[in-house]
Design an enzyme around this catalytic site. Sequence first.
Site, PDB file in Angstrom:
ATOM      1  N   CYS A 284      88.373 -31.423  -5.079  1.00 11.77           N
ATOM      2  CA  CYS A 284      87.338 -32.458  -5.031  1.00 11.77           C
ATOM      3  C   CYS A 284      87.767 -33.796  -5.612  1.00 11.77           C
ATOM      4  CB  CYS A 284      86.112 -32.020  -5.824  1.00 11.77           C
ATOM      5  SG  CYS A 284      85.369 -30.497  -5.291  1.00 11.77           S
TER       6      CYS A 284
ATOM      7  N   LEU B  69      78.731 -42.547   1.063  1.00 13.68           N
ATOM      8  CA  LEU B  69      80.187 -42.728   1.133  1.00 13.68           C
ATOM      9  C   LEU B  69      81.030 -41.476   0.997  1.00 13.68           C
ATOM     10  CD1 LEU B  69      81.599 -44.028  -2.217  1.00 13.68           C
ATOM     11  CD2 LEU B  69      79.470 -42.802  -1.989  1.00 13.68           C
TER      12      LEU B  69
ATOM     13  N   GLU C 207      82.374 -39.389   2.947  1.00  7.95           N
ATOM     14  CA  GLU C 207      83.466 -39.085   3.868  1.00  7.95           C
ATOM     15  C   GLU C 207      84.507 -40.196   4.003  1.00  7.95           C
ATOM     16  OE1 GLU C 207      81.651 -36.950   7.582  1.00  7.95           O
ATOM     17  OE2 GLU C 207      80.380 -38.607   6.972  1.00  7.95           O
TER      18      GLU C 207
HETATM   19  S1  FES Z   1      87.604 -28.074  -6.975  1.00  9.45           S
HETATM   20 FE1  FES Z   1      87.843 -29.333  -8.682  1.00  9.45          FE
HETATM   21  S2  FES Z   1      85.869 -30.113  -8.949  1.00  9.45           S
HETATM   22 FE2  FES Z   1      85.690 -28.997  -7.094  1.00  9.45          FE
END
Ligand code: FES
Length: 1336
Positions: free
Chosen positions: A156, A1264, A1266
Amino acid sequence: MSQREAVGAEELIFYVNGRKIIEKNADPEQMLLFYLRKRLRLTGTKYGCGGGGCGACTVMISTYEPTSKKIRHYSANACLLPICSLYGMAVTTVEGLGSTKTGIHPVQERLAKCHGSQCGFCTPGMVMSIYTLLRNHPEPTSEQMTAALAGNLCRCTGYRPILDACKTFCKNKENGRCCMDQQEDLFDKEEKVSVRLFSLDEFQPLDPTQELIFPPELMRMAENQSKRTLVFHGERMMWISPISLDELQDLKAAHPKAPLVVGNTVVGPDMKFRGVFHPVVIAPARIPDLNVVECKSDGLTVGAACSLSLVKDVLGNAVSELPEEKTKIFYAVLQQLRTLGGEQIRNIASLGGNIVSRKSTSDLNPILAAGNCMLNLASRGGKRWIPLSDIFADGVGNNAIMPEEILVSVHIPHSRKGEYVSAFRQAPRRENALPIISAGMRVLFEEGTDKIKDLSIFYGGAASTTICAKQTCRTLIGRYWNEQMLDEASRLILNEITLPESVWDGKVKYKKTLIVSFFYRFFLEVLQSLKTMDPCHYPGIPVEYESVLEDFRTKMPQSIQIYEDVALSQSPQDPVGRPIMHQSGIKHATGEAVYIDDIPSVDGELFLAVVTSSRAHAKIVTVETSEALKEPGVFDIITANDVPAMNEFHYSDDPEIIFARDKVICVGQIVCAVAADSYAHAKQAAAKVKIEYEVLEPVILTVEDAIKHNSFFEPKRKLEQGNVDKAFDTVDHTLEGEIHIGGQEHFYMETQSVLVIPKGEDKEMDVFVSTQHPAFIQEMVAASLGVPANRIMCHVKRVGGAFGGKLLKAGLLASVASVAANKTSRAVRLILSRGDDMLITGGRHPFIGKYKVGFMNDGRIQAVDAKYYVNGGCTPDESVLVAEVSLLKMDNAYKIPNLRCWAYACKTNLPSNTAFRGFGFPQSGLVTETWITEVAEQTGLSPEKVREINMYKEDEQTHFKQKLDPQNLMRCWNECMEKSAYHNRRTAIEEFNKQNYWKKKGIAIVPMKFPFGLGSRYLSQAAALVHIYTDGSVLLTHGGIELGQGIHTKMIQVASRELNIPMSYIHFCETSTTTVPNACASVGSAGTDVNGMAVKDACQTLLKRLQPIINKNPKGNWNDWIKEAFEQSVSLSATGYFRGYDANMDWEKGEGRPFTYFLYGTACSEVEINCLTGDHKNLRTDIVMDIGCSINPAVDIGQIEGAFVQGIGLYTMEELKYSPEGVLHTRGPDQYKIPAVCDIPEQFNVSLLSSSQNLYAIYSSKGLGEAGLFLGCSVFFALRDAITSVRNERGLKKTFTLNSPLTAEQIRAACMDDFTKMITNDEYASSTLWARVHET
Ligand code: FES
Ligand SMILES: Cc1cc2nc3c(=O)[nH]c(=O)nc-3n(C[C@H](O)[C@H](O)[C@H](O)COP(=O)(O)OP(=O)(O)OC[C@H]3O[C@@H](n4cnc5c(N)ncnc54)[C@H](O)[C@@H]3O)c2cc1C
Ligand code: FES
């Protein structure tokens, strides 16, 4: 000794978080991860892959060594640690550090407050890696920090905020100042903008005296108890841990087939993933002879059970203490150890295990063999020493080590005068990745000369085990170290090291190129060393060659984030526009955040394992389940016949299918599912289900196959503007081309997960599911069971990453689990293993773009005719929509007056592909930027000039006649040009490239227009529900899902502003179909926009009701007003609603207004490539993004960075590999590489464009989630720029094709030289392109 005699403690004793654990029935098959999660209910430690590749399960292990009286702390992957190996050890998990109840640890606090968690699934693992480092080094260097995180993946964040948190613990040893102070000095100068996303003053100090101590009882145990053999019996397996070499020899004689398990990093994955089973394993780690470290006069002797980390430390010390001449072999081994695995792997993996397992991918064997290392072997038959190279003498069948022999220790000799030693490796990712090719080389010269006396060359990765270029070495003895020798050696090596054309990863030509390139690098290194020894005789290498002798290293990235501060007039309580920490940040870091598999088990719960098709297109003849049903713990097997109502969902012509009934249409399609009392039992039984197939024709796997068989999902789409044919007649030039873009695996860290609990009455079911769209899950489950939707309650607390992958696929899996729960009347848990998840659920669509472009000498593009093909896989899912969006967004930032483009969604026999962040734009945008670059190459203009010339400049219309105002596009472009100092850096790069032959730099700046919109109004409607309780606390809910994008944090910010109360008054519990019905999916960057409007609406309704009371008592406070309202019978609960954005698209006419507004951005990236290996380093990226007025700059910048790094993955690293039969090979982090810490730019700056307004979204913000992904292609084009510079210098063909992902393999192939020509005379195109499935 017999097994009976080897009786020992049947009780396993160890500690977890200071608590003593006595396990009476320790099962050798049980790994610590599942023991923690299922037995001890410590669910903070996460499952991400089960194979040591992701770090989500990181824990700290502490051991006490009674002789030295030292306590050792090290990080380890709980998924690979058998509990039986933990006797007398202390385990610390994330729960042991701190919690919201007991107080949080500084590591947890800083990671959360520095915004280092988004979905939070990787966070406990990150915390534990950092914590362990700090236990050993309270003030680590930044190098130690980046090394500690090399084995932890995050999908992420893009790692920047995690590293920011790390920096707060680091002392920069060079100048004694903290890295963070330097950063703040640098960037605090701009007006009205802020560069601070967190405040250092808020952090509690790290106090090493407060840490959990090593349990004294374990110390006493280690010191007092005489060691004895330990034996543990499991359901199927026995674990014997002897204490003396003598005993071990007996055991080995009795069980010659039993493996010696030390780190379990080979045996464990073999048993889990490759169906290997060992009824007996012997664990020799406690035997002193296998743990020796002896510095001898002629070298170092290291015990075979020593961990690779220990070997690294020992060699490091020796290198710093001994004269350089003696330590060349040590140094070369160290070089390999630096990047071998992650720290968690090195801490447990043993030297002996690496050597004896003789894997082709061993980094150590080639260099240890070349370095003349010796193996000390022992068995009942006696002891003996053999050269390590002997074990590779005749391939894998080699029996230089007898089955009953034990490797006791390894002797690594000192190097001699006149001896030169080097080790090399190239891997798909610089760190924590098995090598594609590794090599070890050693030459000894006759004294005082450069005449070869002895030569050793070993390679890994080329055959099924390490191999030696024996003949070559023999032939070259007596030759001088010069160009002639190089030429002869290269040819000899290529002749001798023959690679089978059928290696599974298809990199035959690349491997061959690396094999000779590494020898060349060795040649250069030795020449340079000869010069250092004797400059008069040896001139060394040309200066422009020197830089290639240095490998790329990971540095702690530096970064700046710039955003517009809130107005001074804004109330301090109003959180909108401020960098507020993620609402779950602390809980992510303490491991308290609950994901589906963390929900405690329900009485009688069953686990599900799916059985999937092994054929791409076949009739199912029989499904034989009788053997499986006999397996222990099996409860039932669920098939299509058990689906009470709908098994096939016709959202379009072709159905989405829960269970395959009569035929299968891809490998990985679910045929049936086994329900059992444990996951292990379900999995074991699933392997026993036998399916007989009758293969059907055709098997369509690639876009090319689909075109050939006219196999498409309908409708096909077309857009046209201007007069394309006429324009082609009038342009100065035309060019044509084709680019292939590989697919991408979502690789959300939390795999697809669902827990279904039948409520026992009225057919009600609670469905806890990791999804972006609970209403859709509800609809599918209800339809499959044939019950009304009002009986199915879907709940989503949070999702551990989704990126588009948890929509329809989550619905199918929830249906599988619900059908099982319905049939068995039990709660059913279905958690996909990483391998199954990657196999079954599809990903981003592989893409082919074909184009013809007409342009003028001055760079103006007048006409484009393009065709796009997306590989949709076997069912429609959203493939047609993806194709449509790729068309609508294909113009990116450019006004093309005459344009015709088509899009086709191909129907193939691959697992069905689905939505993925960017939804078609990352692919069609890359095609556009490719032809833009090619126009630049053909006109002789710079790419940025061609971009500028063709960019949208004033109020214009898109190719489907939607109006746009591109002012902020230009502002982003200009600001990025300026902030990145583009022109100065380009000049510097040109200078660098002139001075360096084998290393080149490249730079690219890419603009972006990202249209926001979901295509029709109903898809963007949203609702919220807000309750105020009589104590003044507020419970907020809405239809959006927390995927890590911080939507709940933002919604609480909105409610706080609207109700004018502090955020602490407001709580968000879960998204549920029971509170907000029919909510739209959290997709397309729209969550905050639409749910924000609904939350605002609900809050305003409530405030309106409260207003008379407030007016009456303006000096009162919130609690007074609420109390009063209740007493006046004013309703304190309200729903809010947003009808959605008006949107339309008429595909017949090719016009409409499908989008609501546009985001803009620009990214400038700089890279450096190594032309000999194809390796590259991301040096710097500057991003300027127009996201309107940010509601939460920390969250928004996190989204931009995270998406950008995912884009780097898509465009440069992530490669899916299928067999010609359509079987996906890349089913885990060991084969599929997503970006890690080592891949992010060394300098990574993000600025949010100031003074940008947006009429359409809440508080003038822009959605935002994407957009940033596409900007990752700036790295792709920077690489292309570097390659162009190589090719120009070498006079190579100007036009060339680079496909995506632009991996090291492709880079190497494009940098043609004498070595590539030795392999092939053609400009060899990559044979690994997704679509071109290779031979296995
Ligand atoms: S995988 Fe690291 S915050 Fe989602
Ligand atoms: C995620 C991951 C990443 C990795 N990355 C790399 C990498 O980049 N480069 C690389 O080279 N390797 C890599 N490896 C492999 C790993 O380093 C080696 O496999 C490791 O050193 C093996 O040691 P072990 O103690 O875990 O072996 P185990 O799994 O415990 O045992 C392996 C085998 O060796 C035998 N054995 C062990 N010790 C002895 C002994 N003393 N005498 C006789 N036989 C013995 C066992 O019988 C068994 O068959 C990686 C592994 C994983 C899981
Ligand atoms: S779950 Fe253990 S490393 Fe991935």
